[in-house]
Design an enzyme around this catalytic site. Sequence first.
Site, PDB file in Angstrom:
ATOM      1  CG  HIS A   5      -2.303  -0.081   0.980  1.00 20.28           C
ATOM      2  ND1 HIS A   5      -3.061   1.024   0.688  1.00 20.28           N
ATOM      3  CD2 HIS A   5      -3.125  -1.140   0.914  1.00 20.28           C
ATOM      4  CE1 HIS A   5      -4.298   0.621   0.465  1.00 20.28           C
ATOM      5  NE2 HIS A   5      -4.370  -0.684   0.596  1.00 20.28           N
ATOM      6  CE1 TYR A  40      -5.608   8.525   8.091  1.00 24.06           C
ATOM      7  CE2 TYR A  40      -4.315   8.923   6.116  1.00 24.06           C
ATOM      8  CZ  TYR A  40      -4.477   8.298   7.333  1.00 24.06           C
ATOM      9  OH  TYR A  40      -3.515   7.440   7.799  1.00 24.06           O
ATOM     10  N   PRO A  82      -3.787   6.085  17.698  1.00 24.03           N
ATOM     11  CG  PRO A  82      -5.956   5.285  17.496  1.00 24.03           C
ATOM     12  CD  PRO A  82      -5.051   6.005  18.429  1.00 24.03           C
ATOM     13  CE  LYS A  88       4.507   6.636  12.372  1.00 28.46           C
ATOM     14  NZ  LYS A  88       5.053   6.194  11.086  1.00 28.46           N
ATOM     15  CE1 TYR A 131      -0.158   7.540   7.388  1.00 30.80           C
ATOM     16  CE2 TYR A 131       0.346   6.762   5.170  1.00 30.80           C
ATOM     17  CZ  TYR A 131      -0.540   6.896   6.220  1.00 30.80           C
ATOM     18  OH  TYR A 131      -1.819   6.396   6.087  1.00 30.80           O
TER      19      TYR A 131
END
Length: 387
Positions: free
Chosen positions: A68, A197, A289, A293, A384
């Site tokens: 991804h 998002y 969350p 991580k 990220y």
Amino acid sequence: MVIVGAGPAGLVLGNVLHSGGVDCVILERAAEEHVTTRARAGFLAAHTVRVLERNGLAEGLRRRGQRHGVCEFRTEDDRFRLDYGRFGRGEHHTVYQQHELLADLLERFRGSGGRILFETEATVVRDADTTRPSVAVREPDGRPGTWRTRYVAGCDGRHGAARRALKPGSVRHHRDHGVSWLGLLAEAPPSLDAVGYALHRRGFAGHMARSSATTRYYLQCARGTTPETWSEERIWDELALRMRAADYGPLRRGRILQRTVVALESDVLEPLRHGSLFLAGDAASLVAPSAAKGANLAVLEAEILGRALIDDLVHADPEPLDRYSARCLQHIWRAQAFSHWMVELLHGATDPNGDCRFQDGLRHSRIEALRTSRTQQDWFAENYVGV
Ligand code: APR
């Protein structure tokens, strides 16, 4: 060596120790079925995959994991896709469900002769300030027992026995982000080929693929929300609204298999070593969350701790163990910094009576920077995907 907890931290640690010739036992409160079926995280950073690979633990994820490298932001104005796999260090995530990973780790641990005791709860860690600590347990039949050992690894999460054993003098840095998420697992294929998002006046909504048949969704919700107050219909309608399905395409609906409310909190314990007791994973630090991580940090810390313990116990070199806490805290604070940045990006002002305009202005500016600045995109990608 006693490891408390069979999550990502405990099981990676057990495997690393075993292949380095250190005898250990893992004590786990839950039943085996719970550990290997409960859906949790699933976004593995590139470094996590490297750790698993070099320890011979990546066979399942290599076969069934999915690459991804794109996320899509949806805002009041429009949407844009960030192909983060092409920025920063050019790294990707691997989507592989945590319970599948845990099943792989468990099989490997047992296959190499590792001992793991399920339904065995650590109640107290004693004498951590000596070289003969012990772990008191409640065995499956309810009877008390004791394990004496040289070192104890507390991999038992935020409410475990390891944290309870810490003496005054240890510090807990804590931040309550003031928002909660309704975390959902839907029996439905992903609706986007990206992590979604959605920033919305009614609150954040998130979409994350888990497998070809299941998808994780998140809905920001009020503190104190109980999951039962959200019917399936309400969940899907709210997701469709916040993700702007009318503009960008419908969501594939399905049965909601799991719903839990998570209050977004972060904390860091300092130090991570207390004599003969070491903390790793959520026991060491809880990460909100927002940037996925938690499991990645747990794997990273487990490998560092495992190798340091092998150096100490097999090669009589205590130095890496002395540096364990400082070394991991560097990674932890870096992950905390980025997760915190993501928390602020994804949520509007949390004070319902406050003026939201300043917070909204900041969020708008951050999104614009992500959309238009190559430097910002590189920074985002590096943080990220990294730990
Ligand atoms: N005795 C024995 N086992 C315990 C005890 C106890 N007193 N308390 C908790 N446990 C077990 C739990 O049942 C659980 O299986 O410890 C394990 C801790 O596992 P996780 O919560 O998964 O923690 P960790 O390995 O640190 O991984 C952390 O995984 O799901 C992700 O993002 C999540 O950040 C989290 C990360």
